[in-house]
Structure formats: structure tokens, C-alpha cells
Scaffold this active site. Sequence first.
Site, PDB file in Angstrom:
ATOM      1  N   LYS A  88      12.645  29.009  22.944  1.00  0.00           N
ATOM      2  CA  LYS A  88      12.899  29.684  24.228  1.00  0.00           C
ATOM      3  C   LYS A  88      11.627  29.685  25.074  1.00  0.00           C
ATOM      4  CE  LYS A  88      14.670  34.094  26.096  1.00  0.00           C
ATOM      5  NZ  LYS A  88      15.110  35.466  25.763  1.00  0.00           N
ATOM      6  N   SER A 163      19.703  36.881  27.467  1.00  0.00           N
ATOM      7  CA  SER A 163      18.926  35.944  28.244  1.00  0.00           C
ATOM      8  C   SER A 163      18.623  34.628  27.537  1.00  0.00           C
ATOM      9  CB  SER A 163      17.594  36.597  28.636  1.00  0.00           C
ATOM     10  OG  SER A 163      16.817  36.882  27.480  1.00  0.00           O
ATOM     11  N   SER A 187      19.615  39.960  23.819  1.00  0.00           N
ATOM     12  CA  SER A 187      19.479  38.573  24.279  1.00  0.00           C
ATOM     13  C   SER A 187      19.565  37.494  23.216  1.00  0.00           C
ATOM     14  CB  SER A 187      18.157  38.404  25.023  1.00  0.00           C
ATOM     15  OG  SER A 187      18.310  38.880  26.328  1.00  0.00           O
TER      16      SER A 187
END
Length: 489
Positions: A88, A163, A187
Site C-alpha cells: 500500500k 482505504s 481499511s
Amino acid sequence: MSAQESVGPLRQKPQSIRKLRASIAERSQRAIDIAEGYYARIERFNPQINAYLALTRDQAMEQAAAIDAQAAKGDPLPLLAGIPIGVKDVLAMRGVPTTAGSRILEKYRPPYDATAVTRLRNAGAVLLGKLNCDEFAMGSSNENSAYGPVRNPVDLDRVPGGSSGGSAASVAADLAVATLGTDTGGSIRQPASFCGVVGVLPTYGRVSRYGLIAFASSLDRVGPFAASVQDAAEVLHVLAGHDSLDATSATQPVGDYVAAASQDVKGMRIGIPEEYFGEGLDPEVRAAVEAGIDALRAQGCEIRHIRLKHTQYAIPVYYLVATAEASANLARFDGVRFGYRSTSATNLSSMYKLSREEGFGAEVKRRILLGTYALSAGYYDAYYRKAQQVRRILAEEFCQAFGEVDAIVTPTAPTAAFRIGEKSDDPMAMYLADIYTVTASLAGICGLSVPCGTTTAGLPVGLQVLGPHFGESAIFRVAAAVERTAKSE
Ligand code: GLN
């Protein structure tokens, strides 16, 4: 051709880590060919999904070649030897663009690796690149990225969740065998649920946050996504452990998560909290989660109905604590040291203002404003202090519950993946999508999401398993039991 029709080849389950590692060790597959295969899929499918923001091909191929050389010598291979993994874009990777999904960090290249990244590298993983996410990890749909939304490989018109949308979507589309995500209020778990993969929220302190671009430091966690419970356990095993570079890192010994994932669940006590099955829960999601609970009962679990009475306060508490911490953490992006600096500024103060005005997106600005307000003189006691007090009550409630049960099972999210654009104009509706995930974040406990079925439209449904502090082994056991049944159906 509609988006729905085009997804066929997009949905593919990666080979398991165990099989890949064995095939590399036996020389029946080369790590470099596996990596090339992943880059070929990324080239083909990423334009549709928009999961990868940057590729690290040269480094990856070098690492893969080193693994092949080790295998050729017959040397024992490390745990993730040759396994293609994505990261990420809120985690620092030395020399590689690390944007946190924000314009303000568009040109930022960190001079160091996050500890989670170092641990993957040391375990032989082949790091493919950086994955799209909501700006500074603020969001539940990946629509807040400055680099465009990620699309859900199951249905390209829908969000992958957020997210960590890129991290979930890339595992679902087999653009990586596993990925790293972060979870501050859901997330990892919510996008795992929306994309039909496994996502793990480790206990606060279990995985180092060193090198993670901070959103809300008392809530932020780093954890894995994978296509199976066992693969997720393998990756967490590598990530977990003390790190002197993170003062909040825990010294507790790391459990054998992989062994836990193959243990049966006979005699385990599972709590089902009434508050997670009320108003707002989609009936199809409820049915899939209840089927998962039935499967646990059938495998010998004792199902107990419990109460977590303060759950209704979790959303306001989370959105006060998280925004307050964000407003402090994001003060460092001032145009001086990192990333974007406005070119139209005429003096120092306009340089700060314009750099932030032009560099941050709308949701990030909203959070900075909310957080600054909650922390300001005269409001601090009414909002921030009160939120901290209620946070403690929520945590104690979980501690009490874990005196009676070994794990708690709930839906991960109240609905399956929603459509792109469906909630993007309504922050309240978006915040409410986090209702089942923020509680564990506030309490610091561990949790995960495991697929437990699909809706009639074919959208994945995730079942959330929550465990006590450092109870990762218990939640892997329960998740593996749910997975066994979901697979055999
Ligand atoms: N959706 C939540 C938020 O917007 C959680 C985000 C996260 O866990 N990083 O804050």
C-alpha cells in the site's frame, strides 16, 4: 460489453504461498518467471482496476533472480521466497514514489524502507510495486485517491472498499499473491470483505508502524491481505514482532499463526453481539454471516449471544479521535520539507496556505478542520476528552466479553460493495459504512475479515472475527473454519 461481462479473466485466485515456495525450492518454477507472469497480468488488467500506482520491476527481478540462485544451490529458502507481494502506498519504500494517494506527496521518494517492507524483503518476498489507496488512508471506497478510484474486480462499476482498495483488489484479481494494507478504522477488513479476500487487523503494537505515513497514530495498524487464511497467517508471521524503531511495538512472543489456521475449532466459545445485527444490516449480508455462524456451530463451537452495549457511540468517537490525530499528524505537510510546494506563493505564510490548499484533497481538508475544531480550546473537553473516555469504555466492554468468549463474530460491513459514486457526495453515509469495524480499532484488539458467501448479485460478503489483544491465533482458527465451509459449498 458491459463492465460486468468483462471481468471474467480478472477474477483469479493466486496459487498458495506454500505451493509457490515448494515449486521454487524444487526448481519446477523459477521465481523470475513467476514475477514476469505477475507483471504481464498487471500490464493487462491494471488499466481497468487502477490498483498499482508504481511498479518496482528492476528491484523485483533482482530479488527473484537471487532467490532462484539460492534454490539452485539447494540452500534453504526463507518463508516468502519468490512470493510476489504489493505494498500500500502509505508505506515507505526506499527510492520508490510513496504518495499516500495524495498530490501533496506526488514526488516524494523516501530515503528508507518501512519495517514491514524490510521484513518482507528479508523473508525473500518479491515486491512488485505500490498500491493505490484513499488519500492518507482516509476513506472507505478508494474514491478519495488523487490518482483515481480503484475498481472492484468482482464488478468494475463498484468500489473495492477503502482505504486499502488497491491492496484488496490486486489480491482478488491475482495481480499479487498477497499485499500489505493499513487499517485505522476498517481499511483492511472492509475492502477484504468487498473484494472477497482475507484481510487481517493485527493487535495494536503487533506489527511495527515505522515507515508508515501516519493518519491517526493511536489507531493505525499494518496488516496483510491474502487469498486464503493460511496465506494471511504466513505473511503476518513474517510481519509480526518487536521493532525498536517503533516505541509502541509490542514485545509479546509471536504465535504460530500458520499452525493455528489448521487447528479445529471444537469447544471454542464464539460471541455474537446483538448490536451488530440490527438496523441497517443488509438482509443478504446477514444471511451469509449467519450461514458462517451455523458452520462454526456445526464444527463444534459453542455460540453465545452477547451484548456490547456502547457500540452505538463508536462512530462519533472514532471520527473525533481519528480526525484529531490526523490534524496533528498532517501539520508536517507544509510545503517546506516534503512533497508539493505551491509555485504561486508570495511569502512564507501564503506558501504554507497555498501548498496545503492545492496539495490536499477535499476529504483530507474536511478531516483536518474537524480535528482541529475538536482539539481547540473550549471544545477539547466536550469533544476530544469525552471521546477518549468513551473509547476506554468500549475497550473495557471488549475485555469483559473476552472473559466469556474466545472470539466474536460479526458482519465486516453492513452491505456488500456499493457502486462508484453512490456515497461520495455524502460523508455521513460513507462514515456509517465503518460501523462494524471502528470498535476493534478503538479497542486495540485484533480482527480479520474472511469471505463467508455472496449476495444473489454475486458480490462477496465478509465475516469479521474479533479476538482479544494478541489473540491472533484464535481468530485464524475461527476464520479457517469459516473458510472450509464457504469453500465446500
Ligand atoms: N473508513 C475509515 C476512515 O475513513 C477508516 C480508514 C482507515 O482505516 N484507514 O477513516
